[in-house]
Design a protein around this motif. Structure first.
Motif, PDB file in Angstrom:
ATOM      1  N   MET A 109      39.077  44.643  32.231  1.00 20.32           N
ATOM      2  CA  MET A 109      37.979  43.859  31.693  1.00 20.32           C
ATOM      3  C   MET A 109      38.544  42.572  31.103  1.00 20.32           C
ATOM      4  O   MET A 109      39.438  42.603  30.263  1.00 20.32           O
ATOM      5  N   TYR A 110      38.014  41.462  31.575  1.00 18.07           N
ATOM      6  CA  TYR A 110      38.374  40.152  31.039  1.00 18.07           C
ATOM      7  C   TYR A 110      37.317  39.800  29.999  1.00 18.07           C
ATOM      8  O   TYR A 110      36.121  39.840  30.283  1.00 18.07           O
TER       9      TYR A 110
ATOM     10  N   PHE B 157      41.523  33.328  36.773  1.00 24.63           N
ATOM     11  CA  PHE B 157      40.936  34.354  37.642  1.00 24.63           C
ATOM     12  C   PHE B 157      39.434  34.462  37.387  1.00 24.63           C
ATOM     13  O   PHE B 157      38.635  34.499  38.321  1.00 24.63           O
ATOM     14  N   VAL B 158      39.038  34.513  36.124  1.00 27.01           N
ATOM     15  CA  VAL B 158      37.622  34.622  35.777  1.00 27.01           C
ATOM     16  C   VAL B 158      36.852  33.428  36.342  1.00 27.01           C
ATOM     17  O   VAL B 158      35.757  33.587  36.891  1.00 27.01           O
TER      18      VAL B 158
ATOM     19  N   THR C  29      33.993  39.924  32.571  1.00 29.15           N
ATOM     20  CA  THR C  29      34.190  40.036  34.006  1.00 29.15           C
ATOM     21  C   THR C  29      35.062  41.268  34.203  1.00 29.15           C
ATOM     22  O   THR C  29      36.104  41.399  33.569  1.00 29.15           O
ATOM     23  N   VAL C  30      34.596  42.168  35.056  1.00 26.97           N
ATOM     24  CA  VAL C  30      35.297  43.433  35.273  1.00 26.97           C
ATOM     25  C   VAL C  30      35.891  43.439  36.677  1.00 26.97           C
ATOM     26  O   VAL C  30      35.192  43.170  37.655  1.00 26.97           O
ATOM     27  N   LEU C  31      37.179  43.737  36.745  1.00 29.75           N
ATOM     28  CA  LEU C  31      37.872  43.893  38.025  1.00 29.75           C
ATOM     29  C   LEU C  31      38.013  45.384  38.293  1.00 29.75           C
ATOM     30  O   LEU C  31      38.573  46.117  37.473  1.00 29.75           O
ATOM     31  N   PHE C  32      37.479  45.819  39.418  1.00 32.98           N
ATOM     32  CA  PHE C  32      37.505  47.232  39.781  1.00 32.98           C
ATOM     33  C   PHE C  32      38.786  47.567  40.545  1.00 32.98           C
ATOM     34  O   PHE C  32      39.423  46.683  41.116  1.00 32.98           O
TER      35      PHE C  32
ATOM     36  N   ALA D 156      35.012  42.403  41.864  1.00 36.21           N
ATOM     37  CA  ALA D 156      34.736  42.044  40.482  1.00 36.21           C
ATOM     38  C   ALA D 156      33.237  41.961  40.252  1.00 36.21           C
ATOM     39  O   ALA D 156      32.463  41.743  41.187  1.00 36.21           O
ATOM     40  N   ALA D 157      32.830  42.150  38.991  1.00 34.91           N
ATOM     41  CA  ALA D 157      31.429  42.011  38.594  1.00 34.91           C
ATOM     42  C   ALA D 157      31.393  41.301  37.249  1.00 34.91           C
ATOM     43  O   ALA D 157      32.245  41.517  36.392  1.00 34.91           O
ATOM     44  N   THR D 158      30.383  40.461  37.086  1.00 35.16           N
ATOM     45  CA  THR D 158      30.207  39.725  35.843  1.00 35.16           C
ATOM     46  C   THR D 158      29.124  40.389  35.011  1.00 35.16           C
ATOM     47  O   THR D 158      28.018  40.620  35.497  1.00 35.16           O
TER      48      THR D 158
END
Length: 84
Positions: A11-12, A48-49, A61-64, A69-71
């Motif tokens: 998680m960013y 990256f975000v 922003t979540v990187l799976f 990714a999903a915001t």
């Protein structure tokens, strides 16, 4: 490019983001492991975000684990994408 550890979320976020705090609390309650990256402390993470958010530093922003990714995803979306 940022990468997620195998089997975990990244998680960013920022320290002041209310949406970030809410999602972290939900993940903690559900027992979902994640790595937290403060984009204000790590310029590479901020880049990256911006790449995945059309130039915006939108958090969370979540990187799976699969590299997608999903915001600002909901807990339900996170759980569904982890189950896929």
């Amino acid at each position: 490019m940022a990468t997620s550890d195998a089997g975990t979320l990244t998680m960013y976020s920022t320290s002041w983001c209310g949406y970030c705090r809410r999602l972290k609390g939900q993940l903690d309650r559900e027992g979902i492991a994640y790595s937290d990256v403060d984009i204000e402390a790590q310029p590479d993470a901020a880049e990256f975000v911006m790449q995945v958010n059309n130039g915006n530093q939108t958090v969370p922003t979540v990187l799976f684990p699969d590299g997608t990714a999903a915001t600002n995803p909901s807990l339900a979306e996170v759980k569904a994408r982890l189950a896929a």
